[in-house]
Design a protein around this motif. Sequence first.
Motif, short mmCIF file in Angstrom:
data_model
loop_
_atom_site.label_atom_id
_atom_site.label_comp_id
_atom_site.label_asym_id
_atom_site.label_seq_id
_atom_site.Cartn_x
_atom_site.Cartn_y
_atom_site.Cartn_z
N HIS A 45 0.85 -1.19 0.00
CA HIS A 45 0.00 0.00 0.00
C HIS A 45 0.89 1.24 0.00
O HIS A 45 2.10 1.15 0.25
CB HIS A 45 -0.95 0.01 1.20
CG HIS A 45 -0.25 -0.13 2.52
ND1 HIS A 45 0.38 0.91 3.15
CD2 HIS A 45 -0.04 -1.22 3.30
CE1 HIS A 45 0.91 0.49 4.28
NE2 HIS A 45 0.69 -0.80 4.40
N PRO A 46 0.30 2.42 -0.25
CA PRO A 46 1.08 3.66 -0.12
C PRO A 46 1.58 3.79 1.33
O PRO A 46 0.88 3.37 2.26
CB PRO A 46 0.09 4.76 -0.47
CG PRO A 46 -0.97 4.07 -1.29
CD PRO A 46 -1.07 2.68 -0.72
N PRO A 47 2.74 4.37 1.54
CA PRO A 47 3.34 4.41 2.88
C PRO A 47 2.47 5.00 3.98
O PRO A 47 2.54 4.56 5.11
CB PRO A 47 4.61 5.25 2.69
CG PRO A 47 4.87 5.29 1.25
CD PRO A 47 3.58 5.03 0.54
N THR A 48 1.68 6.00 3.68
CA THR A 48 0.91 6.67 4.73
C THR A 48 -0.58 6.33 4.71
O THR A 48 -1.35 6.93 5.45
CB THR A 48 1.07 8.20 4.61
OG1 THR A 48 0.60 8.61 3.33
CG2 THR A 48 2.53 8.62 4.78
N LEU A 49 -0.97 5.38 3.88
CA LEU A 49 -2.38 5.03 3.75
C LEU A 49 -2.61 3.54 3.99
O LEU A 49 -1.76 2.71 3.64
CB LEU A 49 -2.89 5.38 2.35
CG LEU A 49 -2.80 6.84 1.92
CD1 LEU A 49 -3.17 6.98 0.45
CD2 LEU A 49 -3.69 7.70 2.78
N ARG A 50 -3.74 3.21 4.53
CA ARG A 50 -4.13 1.80 4.68
C ARG A 50 -4.64 1.26 3.34
O ARG A 50 -4.38 0.13 2.98
CB ARG A 50 -5.21 1.69 5.75
CG ARG A 50 -5.69 0.29 5.97
CD ARG A 50 -6.71 0.26 7.09
NE ARG A 50 -7.19 -1.09 7.33
CZ ARG A 50 -8.17 -1.36 8.15
NH1 ARG A 50 -8.76 -0.40 8.83
NH2 ARG A 50 -8.57 -2.60 8.30
N TRP A 51 -5.41 2.09 2.65
CA TRP A 51 -5.99 1.72 1.36
C TRP A 51 -5.75 2.83 0.36
O TRP A 51 -5.60 3.98 0.76
CB TRP A 51 -7.49 1.48 1.49
CG TRP A 51 -7.86 0.30 2.30
CD1 TRP A 51 -7.37 -0.97 2.18
CD2 TRP A 51 -8.80 0.24 3.36
NE1 TRP A 51 -7.93 -1.80 3.11
CE2 TRP A 51 -8.83 -1.08 3.85
CE3 TRP A 51 -9.62 1.18 3.96
CZ2 TRP A 51 -9.65 -1.49 4.89
CZ3 TRP A 51 -10.43 0.77 4.99
CH2 TRP A 51 -10.45 -0.55 5.44
#
Length: 133
Positions: A45-51
């Motif tokens: 996933h993107p580093p700062t996002l869960r989804w």
Amino acid sequence: MYTHIQIGVRDWPRLVAFYDAVLAPLGLVRQNEIENAGPAGVIWHPPTLRWPSFVVAPPFNGLPATWGNGTQVSFEAASCGIVDRCWTLAVEAGGRDEGQPGLRTWYAPDFYAAYCRDPEGNKIAFVCAAKGA
């Protein structure tokens, strides 16, 4: 739009190594290891996002994983150069070419993409659709 896309896996180590290589230029990070994946699978996933996230896991029903005819997972790239890099890494890591990087103006004037299959036959694409990228 969606929380995650999941594909089935037969050979965990091979597919995790493949997606580690091709998803890194997109800025996606792996959340967990095979050993502690459990039924949720291995997740990027993107580093700062869960989804949104991308997941590989064995099918819940216990049957062998298979690729879907007509199914494609497309990953957004920030530049045409990243599309090129992801496609090159995919082919070098055992993926099969399904369309070299280039403009696909029949979709849109700025639609730059590359297509391949992962080592288990799942079709993936890398896409940049931003003029001047």
